[in-house]
Enzyme design. Sequence first.
Site, mmCIF file in Angstrom:
data_model
loop_
_atom_site.group_PDB
_atom_site.id
_atom_site.type_symbol
_atom_site.label_atom_id
_atom_site.label_comp_id
_atom_site.label_asym_id
_atom_site.label_seq_id
_atom_site.Cartn_x
_atom_site.Cartn_y
_atom_site.Cartn_z
ATOM 1 N N ILE A 140 31.029 35.261 43.861
ATOM 2 C CA ILE A 140 31.459 36.041 45.026
ATOM 3 C C ILE A 140 31.202 37.519 44.702
ATOM 4 O O ILE A 140 31.423 37.952 43.564
ATOM 5 C CB ILE A 140 32.983 35.827 45.285
ATOM 6 C CG1 ILE A 140 33.368 34.331 45.200
ATOM 7 C CG2 ILE A 140 33.390 36.444 46.619
ATOM 8 C CD1 ILE A 140 32.726 33.395 46.185
ATOM 9 N N LYS A 182 40.816 27.863 34.172
ATOM 10 C CA LYS A 182 40.542 27.464 35.560
ATOM 11 C C LYS A 182 40.596 25.945 35.721
ATOM 12 O O LYS A 182 41.051 25.443 36.748
ATOM 13 C CB LYS A 182 39.194 28.028 36.016
ATOM 14 C CG LYS A 182 39.181 29.559 36.101
ATOM 15 C CD LYS A 182 40.246 30.082 37.059
ATOM 16 C CE LYS A 182 40.152 31.568 37.296
ATOM 17 N NZ LYS A 182 41.176 32.067 38.222
ATOM 18 N N ASP A 239 53.261 42.505 37.420
ATOM 19 C CA ASP A 239 52.226 42.089 36.467
ATOM 20 C C ASP A 239 52.523 40.632 36.136
ATOM 21 O O ASP A 239 53.647 40.318 35.715
ATOM 22 C CB ASP A 239 52.323 42.975 35.210
ATOM 23 C CG ASP A 239 51.181 42.702 34.240
ATOM 24 O OD1 ASP A 239 50.812 41.517 34.064
ATOM 25 O OD2 ASP A 239 50.666 43.672 33.674
ATOM 26 N N TYR A 272 38.070 31.529 29.852
ATOM 27 C CA TYR A 272 38.218 31.576 31.316
ATOM 28 C C TYR A 272 38.116 30.177 31.939
ATOM 29 O O TYR A 272 38.958 29.770 32.742
ATOM 30 C CB TYR A 272 37.140 32.506 31.866
ATOM 31 C CG TYR A 272 37.121 32.690 33.364
ATOM 32 C CD1 TYR A 272 38.015 33.559 33.980
ATOM 33 C CD2 TYR A 272 36.184 32.034 34.156
ATOM 34 C CE1 TYR A 272 37.975 33.753 35.357
ATOM 35 C CE2 TYR A 272 36.140 32.229 35.525
ATOM 36 C CZ TYR A 272 37.041 33.086 36.122
ATOM 37 O OH TYR A 272 36.994 33.274 37.487
ATOM 38 N N ASN A 306 45.120 43.904 45.751
ATOM 39 C CA ASN A 306 44.632 45.277 45.999
ATOM 40 C C ASN A 306 43.116 45.375 46.037
ATOM 41 O O ASN A 306 42.573 46.420 46.390
ATOM 42 C CB ASN A 306 45.178 46.241 44.931
ATOM 43 C CG ASN A 306 44.742 45.843 43.542
ATOM 44 O OD1 ASN A 306 44.912 44.689 43.162
ATOM 45 N ND2 ASN A 306 44.151 46.752 42.804
ATOM 46 N N ARG A 307 42.418 44.316 45.652
ATOM 47 C CA ARG A 307 40.948 44.382 45.712
ATOM 48 C C ARG A 307 40.345 42.976 45.679
ATOM 49 O O ARG A 307 41.047 41.984 45.502
ATOM 50 C CB ARG A 307 40.409 45.220 44.562
ATOM 51 C CG ARG A 307 40.646 44.596 43.204
ATOM 52 C CD ARG A 307 40.001 45.447 42.135
ATOM 53 N NE ARG A 307 39.663 44.632 40.983
ATOM 54 C CZ ARG A 307 39.804 45.038 39.727
ATOM 55 N NH1 ARG A 307 40.250 46.248 39.477
ATOM 56 N NH2 ARG A 307 39.474 44.239 38.735
ATOM 57 N N GLY A 308 39.038 42.929 45.838
ATOM 58 C CA GLY A 308 38.279 41.689 45.665
ATOM 59 C C GLY A 308 38.730 40.553 46.579
ATOM 60 O O GLY A 308 39.065 40.751 47.757
ATOM 61 N N ILE A 309 38.759 39.360 46.009
ATOM 62 C CA ILE A 309 39.062 38.150 46.781
ATOM 63 C C ILE A 309 40.508 38.180 47.296
ATOM 64 O O ILE A 309 40.775 37.810 48.443
ATOM 65 C CB ILE A 309 38.797 36.895 45.909
ATOM 66 C CG1 ILE A 309 37.295 36.804 45.576
ATOM 67 C CG2 ILE A 309 39.277 35.631 46.597
ATOM 68 C CD1 ILE A 309 36.928 35.704 44.583
ATOM 69 N N ARG A 313 49.105 45.816 40.710
ATOM 70 C CA ARG A 313 49.498 46.593 39.523
ATOM 71 C C ARG A 313 49.318 48.071 39.821
ATOM 72 O O ARG A 313 49.998 48.921 39.291
ATOM 73 C CB ARG A 313 48.673 46.168 38.312
ATOM 74 C CG ARG A 313 49.078 44.788 37.811
ATOM 75 C CD ARG A 313 48.289 44.398 36.613
ATOM 76 N NE ARG A 313 46.859 44.392 36.902
ATOM 77 C CZ ARG A 313 45.914 44.206 36.006
ATOM 78 N NH1 ARG A 313 46.224 44.022 34.743
ATOM 79 N NH2 ARG A 313 44.646 44.193 36.352
HETATM 80 P P1 NAI Z 1 38.934 41.343 40.676
HETATM 81 O O1 NAI Z 1 38.813 41.713 39.238
HETATM 82 O O2 NAI Z 1 38.223 42.143 41.711
HETATM 83 O O3 NAI Z 1 40.474 41.268 41.092
HETATM 84 C C1 NAI Z 1 41.420 40.624 40.268
HETATM 85 C C2 NAI Z 1 42.804 40.942 40.783
HETATM 86 O O4 NAI Z 1 43.752 40.363 39.869
HETATM 87 C C3 NAI Z 1 43.090 42.440 40.818
HETATM 88 O O5 NAI Z 1 43.874 42.727 41.944
HETATM 89 C C4 NAI Z 1 43.902 42.653 39.555
HETATM 90 O O6 NAI Z 1 44.791 43.759 39.606
HETATM 91 C C5 NAI Z 1 44.680 41.345 39.500
HETATM 92 N N1 NAI Z 1 45.210 41.105 38.158
HETATM 93 C C6 NAI Z 1 44.539 40.951 37.006
HETATM 94 N N2 NAI Z 1 45.397 40.821 35.985
HETATM 95 C C7 NAI Z 1 46.648 40.887 36.510
HETATM 96 C C8 NAI Z 1 47.963 40.824 35.966
HETATM 97 N N3 NAI Z 1 48.177 40.690 34.658
HETATM 98 N N4 NAI Z 1 49.016 40.920 36.813
HETATM 99 C C9 NAI Z 1 48.828 41.092 38.128
HETATM 100 N N5 NAI Z 1 47.620 41.168 38.705
HETATM 101 C C10 NAI Z 1 46.544 41.068 37.898
HETATM 102 O O7 NAI Z 1 38.518 39.821 40.719
HETATM 103 P P2 NAI Z 1 38.063 38.881 41.930
HETATM 104 O O8 NAI Z 1 36.620 38.647 41.779
HETATM 105 O O9 NAI Z 1 38.613 39.342 43.208
HETATM 106 O O10 NAI Z 1 38.794 37.528 41.469
HETATM 107 C C11 NAI Z 1 39.990 37.038 42.058
HETATM 108 C C12 NAI Z 1 40.213 35.622 41.582
HETATM 109 O O11 NAI Z 1 39.089 34.822 41.948
HETATM 110 C C13 NAI Z 1 40.366 35.501 40.070
HETATM 111 O O12 NAI Z 1 41.337 34.526 39.779
HETATM 112 C C14 NAI Z 1 39.002 35.035 39.633
HETATM 113 O O13 NAI Z 1 39.057 34.326 38.437
HETATM 114 C C15 NAI Z 1 38.589 34.162 40.804
HETATM 115 N N6 NAI Z 1 37.164 33.949 40.932
HETATM 116 C C16 NAI Z 1 36.299 34.995 41.177
HETATM 117 C C17 NAI Z 1 34.952 34.747 41.319
HETATM 118 C C18 NAI Z 1 33.956 35.813 41.614
HETATM 119 O O14 NAI Z 1 32.757 35.497 41.676
HETATM 120 N N7 NAI Z 1 34.337 37.055 41.833
HETATM 121 C C19 NAI Z 1 34.417 33.383 41.188
HETATM 122 C C20 NAI Z 1 35.388 32.377 40.939
HETATM 123 C C21 NAI Z 1 36.720 32.672 40.823
#
Ligand code: NAI
Length: 236
Positions: free
Chosen positions: A175, A146, A50, A142, A12-15, A36
């Site tokens: 990112i 990873k 979840d 974290y 739903n958001r981000g990566i 979620r």
């Molecule tokens: P974000 O916080 O924007 O998005 C995280 C996503 O995971 C959201 O959709 C959230 O609802 C979901 N999520 C979290 N807990 C959950 C659960 N218990 N059940 C179901 N969904 C759940 O984070 P972002 O930045 O998009 O990160 C995505 C992935 O990339 C993560 O695994 C993060 O560790 C990894 N990552 C991100 C980096 C960054 O610079 N943003 C760098 C390296 C890795």
Amino acid sequence: MSERVVLVTGGNRGIGFAIAEEFVRAGYSKVAVTVRSGEGPAGTTAFKADVTDAASLDAAFTEIEAALGPVEILVANAGITRDTLLMRMSDEQFEEVVNTNLNGVFRVLRRATMGMIKKKHGRVILIGSVVGLLGSAGQVNYSATKSALVGMARSITRELGSRGITANVVAPGFIDTDMTSALPEDLIADYKKKIPAGRFASPSEVAKVVTWLASDDAAYISGAVIPVDGGLGMGH
Ligand code: NAI
């Protein structure tokens, strides 16, 4: 159009959102995302789940299989941070991150691989992080989850490699997403100095690597850690 069923957790958001969007752009017609709350990008179907709750995941998989078919391309993206220095880290902060980023991936994987084995084709793409191998002060919880994904992808490669299934880790650096916008300004400036590329990446730069890994062109790549980090982690 590819008929292969894609599932992206946390779409739903981000990566995760950018990855799901890129699969649609690349011509995949069956792209599922777990959320979620909220929705995935246009052209995808959202399923509530979840990753810390096995029953909700199982229900989502049953719905996805009924609506689209068995998952052939799994992108385990859902993840959280609970950063603080080791001495101050509570059991809850450690366990919450492990339960989402590691146990959550295990739960999704176990459920998804059944269908891949039947299809004799599968792509497992785990979203790791540069800090999994580089380490990071304040991220003992974290970074441990990873780096664990590397062992997971390599064990899946050994278990299921002969069945047309590949498993790889994509390790993003910094990112531009909600996760990094929460960092203090001075820390962001300091990180940028350390990144050879001198900038953070956009989520779509990660997404394009993921869709390529899912493609037939990447059929002989398995057990690898593919960095998308502007050179931050090189040497590991
Ligand atoms: P974000 O916080 O924007 O998005 C995280 C996503 O995971 C959201 O959709 C959230 O609802 C979901 N999520 C979290 N807990 C959950 C659960 N218990 N059940 C179901 N969904 C759940 O984070 P972002 O930045 O998009 O990160 C995505 C992935 O990339 C993560 O695994 C993060 O560790 C990894 N990552 C991100 C980096 C960054 O610079 N943003 C760098 C390296 C890795």
